[in-house]
Write a protein that holds these residues in place. Structure first.
Motif, PDB file in Angstrom:
ATOM      1  N   ALA A  43      49.719  35.883  79.690  1.00 51.23           N
ATOM      2  CA  ALA A  43      50.889  36.034  80.554  1.00 51.23           C
ATOM      3  C   ALA A  43      50.478  36.522  81.943  1.00 51.23           C
ATOM      4  O   ALA A  43      50.998  36.045  82.959  1.00 51.23           O
ATOM      5  CB  ALA A  43      51.882  37.000  79.927  1.00 51.23           C
ATOM      6  N   ARG A  44      49.527  37.441  82.000  1.00 46.08           N
ATOM      7  CA  ARG A  44      49.047  37.953  83.283  1.00 46.08           C
ATOM      8  C   ARG A  44      48.368  36.851  84.096  1.00 46.08           C
ATOM      9  O   ARG A  44      48.569  36.731  85.289  1.00 46.08           O
ATOM     10  CB  ARG A  44      48.079  39.118  83.033  1.00 46.08           C
ATOM     11  CG  ARG A  44      47.805  39.958  84.248  1.00 46.08           C
ATOM     12  CD  ARG A  44      46.929  41.174  83.952  1.00 46.08           C
ATOM     13  NE  ARG A  44      47.260  41.846  82.716  1.00 46.08           N
ATOM     14  CZ  ARG A  44      46.357  42.317  81.863  1.00 46.08           C
ATOM     15  NH1 ARG A  44      45.090  42.224  82.105  1.00 46.08           N
ATOM     16  NH2 ARG A  44      46.744  42.910  80.756  1.00 46.08           N
ATOM     17  N   GLU A  45      47.584  36.030  83.418  1.00 48.47           N
ATOM     18  CA  GLU A  45      46.902  34.912  84.105  1.00 48.47           C
ATOM     19  C   GLU A  45      47.906  33.890  84.620  1.00 48.47           C
ATOM     20  O   GLU A  45      47.761  33.375  85.707  1.00 48.47           O
ATOM     21  CB  GLU A  45      45.894  34.252  83.176  1.00 48.47           C
ATOM     22  CG  GLU A  45      44.658  35.093  82.909  1.00 48.47           C
ATOM     23  CD  GLU A  45      43.873  35.406  84.158  1.00 48.47           C
ATOM     24  OE1 GLU A  45      43.661  34.500  84.992  1.00 48.47           O
ATOM     25  OE2 GLU A  45      43.481  36.574  84.344  1.00 48.47           O
ATOM     26  N   LYS A  46      48.933  33.613  83.838  1.00 55.71           N
ATOM     27  CA  LYS A  46      49.960  32.666  84.279  1.00 55.71           C
ATOM     28  C   LYS A  46      50.707  33.190  85.490  1.00 55.71           C
ATOM     29  O   LYS A  46      51.027  32.435  86.398  1.00 55.71           O
ATOM     30  CB  LYS A  46      50.931  32.365  83.136  1.00 55.71           C
ATOM     31  CG  LYS A  46      50.362  31.438  82.100  1.00 55.71           C
ATOM     32  CD  LYS A  46      51.398  31.092  81.051  1.00 55.71           C
ATOM     33  CE  LYS A  46      50.816  30.165  80.015  1.00 55.71           C
ATOM     34  NZ  LYS A  46      51.782  29.834  78.965  1.00 55.71           N
ATOM     35  N   SER A  47      50.973  34.496  85.509  1.00 55.37           N
ATOM     36  CA  SER A  47      51.690  35.072  86.651  1.00 55.37           C
ATOM     37  C   SER A  47      50.817  35.033  87.907  1.00 55.37           C
ATOM     38  O   SER A  47      51.326  34.873  89.010  1.00 55.37           O
ATOM     39  CB  SER A  47      52.155  36.491  86.355  1.00 55.37           C
ATOM     40  OG  SER A  47      51.080  37.382  86.299  1.00 55.37           O
ATOM     41  N   LYS A  48      49.509  35.155  87.765  1.00 55.07           N
ATOM     42  CA  LYS A  48      48.612  35.029  88.911  1.00 55.07           C
ATOM     43  C   LYS A  48      48.638  33.609  89.456  1.00 55.07           C
ATOM     44  O   LYS A  48      48.606  33.400  90.668  1.00 55.07           O
ATOM     45  CB  LYS A  48      47.174  35.384  88.518  1.00 55.07           C
ATOM     46  CG  LYS A  48      46.903  36.842  88.354  1.00 55.07           C
ATOM     47  CD  LYS A  48      45.436  37.066  88.043  1.00 55.07           C
ATOM     48  CE  LYS A  48      45.133  38.492  87.740  1.00 55.07           C
ATOM     49  NZ  LYS A  48      43.736  38.699  87.370  1.00 55.07           N
TER      50      LYS A  48
END
Length: 51
Positions: A43-48
């Motif tokens: 999820a963190r990578e997608k938000s980046k």
């Protein structure tokens, strides 16, 4: 000169190895201790990517 360059290369390789070792240890600890750790990372990578 060559000896100095070899020493610098060794230091660089050593620091990369230490970084990798600590990253793997951190990853292993988080996998064991945190529930849904991989989902949080994903999820963190997608938000980046969205930014």
């Amino acid at each position: 000169m060559s000896r100095n360059n070899d020493g610098d290369k060794f230091k660089n390789i050593m620091s990369i190895g230490n970084f990798t070792k600590h990253a793997v240890e951190n990853f292993e600890e988080n996998i064991v201790e945190q529930k849904n750790y991989l989902e949080k990372v994903n999820a963190r990578e997608k938000s980046k990517d969205d930014n």
